[in-house]
Design a protein around this motif. Structure first.
Motif, short mmCIF file in Angstrom:
data_model
loop_
_atom_site.label_atom_id
_atom_site.label_comp_id
_atom_site.label_asym_id
_atom_site.label_seq_id
_atom_site.Cartn_x
_atom_site.Cartn_y
_atom_site.Cartn_z
N SER A 557 -150.14 24.36 47.33
CA SER A 557 -149.09 25.35 47.04
C SER A 557 -147.92 24.78 46.21
O SER A 557 -147.37 25.49 45.36
CB SER A 557 -148.57 25.99 48.33
OG SER A 557 -147.95 25.03 49.16
N PRO A 558 -147.49 23.51 46.40
CA PRO A 558 -146.39 23.02 45.56
C PRO A 558 -146.70 23.04 44.07
O PRO A 558 -145.80 23.20 43.24
CB PRO A 558 -146.19 21.58 46.05
CG PRO A 558 -146.69 21.58 47.46
CD PRO A 558 -147.86 22.52 47.44
N LEU A 559 -147.98 22.90 43.71
CA LEU A 559 -148.36 22.93 42.31
C LEU A 559 -148.15 24.30 41.68
O LEU A 559 -147.76 24.42 40.52
CB LEU A 559 -149.84 22.52 42.17
CG LEU A 559 -150.17 21.06 42.45
CD1 LEU A 559 -151.63 20.88 42.75
CD2 LEU A 559 -149.77 20.21 41.27
N VAL A 560 -148.41 25.33 42.45
CA VAL A 560 -148.30 26.70 41.94
C VAL A 560 -146.89 27.25 42.14
O VAL A 560 -146.34 27.91 41.26
CB VAL A 560 -149.34 27.60 42.64
CG1 VAL A 560 -149.16 29.06 42.22
CG2 VAL A 560 -150.75 27.13 42.31
N ASN A 561 -146.30 26.96 43.28
CA ASN A 561 -145.01 27.57 43.62
C ASN A 561 -143.86 27.07 42.74
O ASN A 561 -142.84 27.74 42.63
CB ASN A 561 -144.68 27.31 45.09
CG ASN A 561 -145.59 28.09 46.02
OD1 ASN A 561 -146.46 28.83 45.57
ND2 ASN A 561 -145.40 27.91 47.31
N VAL A 562 -144.02 25.89 42.14
CA VAL A 562 -142.95 25.37 41.29
C VAL A 562 -142.90 26.09 39.94
O VAL A 562 -141.87 26.08 39.27
CB VAL A 562 -143.10 23.85 41.09
CG1 VAL A 562 -144.22 23.53 40.10
CG2 VAL A 562 -141.79 23.22 40.65
N ILE A 563 -143.98 26.74 39.54
CA ILE A 563 -144.02 27.40 38.24
C ILE A 563 -142.94 28.47 38.10
O ILE A 563 -142.23 28.51 37.08
CB ILE A 563 -145.41 28.01 37.97
CG1 ILE A 563 -146.50 26.94 38.01
CG2 ILE A 563 -145.43 28.75 36.63
CD1 ILE A 563 -146.50 25.99 36.86
N PRO A 564 -142.74 29.36 39.09
CA PRO A 564 -141.66 30.35 38.95
C PRO A 564 -140.29 29.71 38.75
O PRO A 564 -139.47 30.23 37.97
CB PRO A 564 -141.72 31.14 40.27
CG PRO A 564 -143.11 30.97 40.75
CD PRO A 564 -143.53 29.61 40.32
N ALA A 565 -140.03 28.59 39.41
CA ALA A 565 -138.74 27.91 39.25
C ALA A 565 -138.60 27.32 37.85
O ALA A 565 -137.53 27.39 37.23
CB ALA A 565 -138.58 26.82 40.31
N GLN A 566 -139.67 26.73 37.33
CA GLN A 566 -139.63 26.19 35.97
C GLN A 566 -139.36 27.31 34.96
O GLN A 566 -138.53 27.17 34.06
CB GLN A 566 -140.96 25.50 35.65
CG GLN A 566 -141.23 24.26 36.48
CD GLN A 566 -142.64 23.72 36.26
OE1 GLN A 566 -143.49 24.41 35.68
NE2 GLN A 566 -142.89 22.50 36.71
N LEU A 567 -140.08 28.42 35.13
CA LEU A 567 -139.89 29.56 34.22
C LEU A 567 -138.48 30.13 34.35
O LEU A 567 -137.86 30.49 33.34
CB LEU A 567 -140.92 30.64 34.53
CG LEU A 567 -142.38 30.33 34.18
CD1 LEU A 567 -143.30 31.40 34.75
CD2 LEU A 567 -142.57 30.22 32.66
N LEU A 568 -137.99 30.20 35.57
CA LEU A 568 -136.65 30.75 35.78
C LEU A 568 -135.59 29.90 35.10
O LEU A 568 -134.68 30.42 34.43
CB LEU A 568 -136.35 30.88 37.27
CG LEU A 568 -135.00 31.50 37.61
CD1 LEU A 568 -134.92 32.94 37.11
CD2 LEU A 568 -134.75 31.46 39.11
#
Length: 593
Positions: A557-568
């Motif tokens: 999950s850390p691999l996928v869940n960090v994507i929204p933060a990077q995009l934000l």
């Protein structure tokens, strides 16, 4: 942290070559830039405060030139403090990356001897120091100048890299301690830079300068010497693996969004190419008595996530330590210890110091690093390359997820469940792709639009999601300048919740694991104080005011869940008119303390 570059060519070339190289190095510092050109009997210097402009002054052709892009440490961001710095004669100039720790003492001595300083920097000291040593020499031949640079370098303290341009002998002399320098040879000449990325398109082979070496670059090529014995040495040439396509924008408006989109392909490369090396790392961990993960910033959060992964998957205690604090905890290291250093650049000074401390105590060192040939790569007993490709944006994204992927796979290998780890990584690839669709990015843009006018936001996570909360907060604040803080969800009642006011954005990472009930309870507490709740979760919940749906991928999950933060972080910067690739006050490779 500064970027430095120089060349000596067999025929005169446009000194704009230096500016083109500095653009590739500007992520290392963009407070000022400057070029020094050997021409018409003197060194012509052009330097300015601020970023390198889209159009630069016409520069003359020359067979010897160098340049610098600065991250300011000593002296303000002014034209006069920009590099290069000349000596009193105007026949010698220096560019510098690092900090001369004893510069005040040296400057006082040099001023007492009549040297005239023009800047407030520590770097200018080196120009006058070499000048003074040369003045005491009867000869002024190339070898004498090299020895003078060596002698000057021995008098300074700190971690530094210098290039000296000496016009009378038509040579560049390069010397370093920890701070990186790489020399390249191409069909038209010899080049030197603080990062191999600046040599793309110019050099075919490279030599990474050692701390025990000094290099003299002349029209007939590279002359390499042992710094202590002053004897000639043979360079260790290797092919430059980078290509022009690796550093292009490839149709994206910024490097940050390009590198965010490259993450699924990075994971695919790791899955296909790295299981065998991950098994070697697992074997090193299994044989160690005391394993420590060290890193700074984003790499430090990857290390923290690794400590959770090794605990929950491999049932193994692996310590996570912030690299800058490691030297205060090195006393328990033994010859049976293993230190795993995490770094994108392989040049982060606090990571290097942690590694040197470990080696002094006989511990083994492994490295998860993105840059082959970097200082960390060369210091480590075992290296696991990240395979992420160059990161041009100051913010680290794909190197972070590469570290997480390798740590997750290694933990599963230790557990005897390599196939499970590989399956999770494939699921994470799919989850990343889904998080990078236009529809999902539109959701993130809508959050960015609402968030842009706020001054604060908070991010919570529990267990494996706690490091993700810290990394998410870092991504938001370092590029958008919006104050963001990450917390363990269980710490809200221990003071944090006092900061929550009506309308304050609160991000909640809520995977479908054992933390879900507790983290949702924390979300309700935030909401009851007026918090605006953005849930990052595979499933929607009533407490979420906004739901950013992510794939359910278990311990990946850390691999996928960090994507929204990077995009934000990216879309907030764009919304505010900021440069997502070069945030203020930051630089990519932190080579000074």
């Amino acid at each position: 942290m500064c970027g430095i570059f120089g060349y000596v060519t067999t025929r005169a070339v446009c000194a704009g070559t230096v500016v083109d190289a500095l653009r590739k190095l500007e992520y290392r510092g963009y407070d000022s830039w400057g070029v020094g050109i050997g021409i018409n009997g003197h060194i012509s210097v052009v330097k300015r405060a601020g970023r390198i402009p889209a159009t630069t002054p016409d520069l003359p052709a020359s067979s010897i030139a160098f340049g610098h892009t600065r991250w300011a440490t000593h002296g303000g961001v002014t034209d006069v403090n920009a590099h290069p710095h000349l000596d009193c004669t105007g026949q010698l100039a220096v560019i510098h990356n690092g900090i001369i720790e004893n510069f005040r003492k040296l400057r006082c001595e040099l001023e007492a001897d009549g040297h005239r300083f023009r800047s407030d920097t520590d770097s200018e000291v080196f120009a006058h120091l070499v000048e003074q040593i040369l003045a005491a020499s009867e000869a002024q031949d190339p070898e004498t100048v090299v020895r003078a640079v060596q002698a000057a370098f021995e008098r300074i303290e700190g971690l530094n890299a210098f290039i000296v341009l000496h016009y009378p002998t038509q040579q560049l002399i390069a010397v370093k301690s920890i701070s990186p320098l790489v020399i390249g040879i191409g069909s038209t000449g010899t080049y030197v830079a603080s990062d191999a990325v600046a040599l793309v398109g110019l050099a075919e082979q490279v030599h990474y300068l050692g701390d025990d070496e000094v290099a003299a670059i002349r029209a007939d090529g590279l002359h390499l010497y042992d710094r202590s014995r002053r004897a000639a040495r043979e360079p260790r040439w290797q092919a430059l693996a980078l290509k022009s396509a690796d550093t292009s924008l490839d149709g994206f408006p910024h490097y940050l969004i390009k590198e965010i989109h490259e993450q699924p392909r990075v994971l695919e490369r790791i899955i296909r190419e790295h299981p065998a090396q991950a098994r070697e790392l697992a074997e090193l961990i299994s044989r160690s008595y005391g394993t420590f993960l060290v890193g700074c910033g984003t790499a430090g959060y990857a290390a923290l996530a690794g400590s959770y992964l090794f605990s929950r998957i491999a049932r193994r205690h692996v310590n996570s330590v912030v690299a800058s604090e490691f030297k205060y905890q090195e006393h328990f290291l033994t010859e049976r210890s293993l230190v795993i250093a995490l770094s994108q650049s392989g040049e982060t000074v606090d990571v290097i110091e942690a590694v040197l401390a470990a080696k002094r105590r006989g511990a083994r060192v492994a490295a998860l690093v993105n840059v082959t040939g970097s200082t960390l790569d060369r210091l480590a007993d075992f290296t696991l390359p990240l395979l992420a490709g160059p990161e041009q944006s100051v913010l680290s994204t794909k190197a972070y997820t590469a570290k997480l992927a390798l740590l997750l796979l290694t933990a599963h290998i230790l557990n005897g469940s390599e196939h499970v780890g590989l399956d999770l990584l494939w699921r994470a690839v799919d989850g990343m792709v889904r998080a990078l669709t236009p529809d999902f990015q539109d959701r993130v843009k809508a959050v960015a639009d609402r968030l842009a006018d706020h001054q604060h936001c908070f991010v919570i996570g529990r267990g494996l999601s706690y490091p993700t909360a810290l990394e998410a907060a870092l991504k938001i604040k370092e590029v958008s300048y919006l104050h963001a803080e990450g917390f363990p969800g269980g710490e809200l009642k221990h003071g944090v919740i006092a900061l929550v006011e009506p309308g304050v954005p609160c991000f909640v990472f809520s995977p479908l694991d054992e933390t879900r009930a507790d983290i949702l309870s924390g979300a309700m507490e935030l909401q009851s104080r007026g918090g605006w709740i953005i849930g990052v979760s595979p499933e929607d919940e009533a407490v979420f005011d906004v739901h950013l749906p992510v794939a359910e991928v278990g311990d990946a999950s850390p691999l996928v869940n960090v994507i929204p933060a990077q995009l934000l972080g990216y879309y907030l910067a764009v919304r505010k008119g900021l440069d997502p690739d070069k945030p203020r006050n930051l630089a990519k490779s932190v080579t000074v303390k």
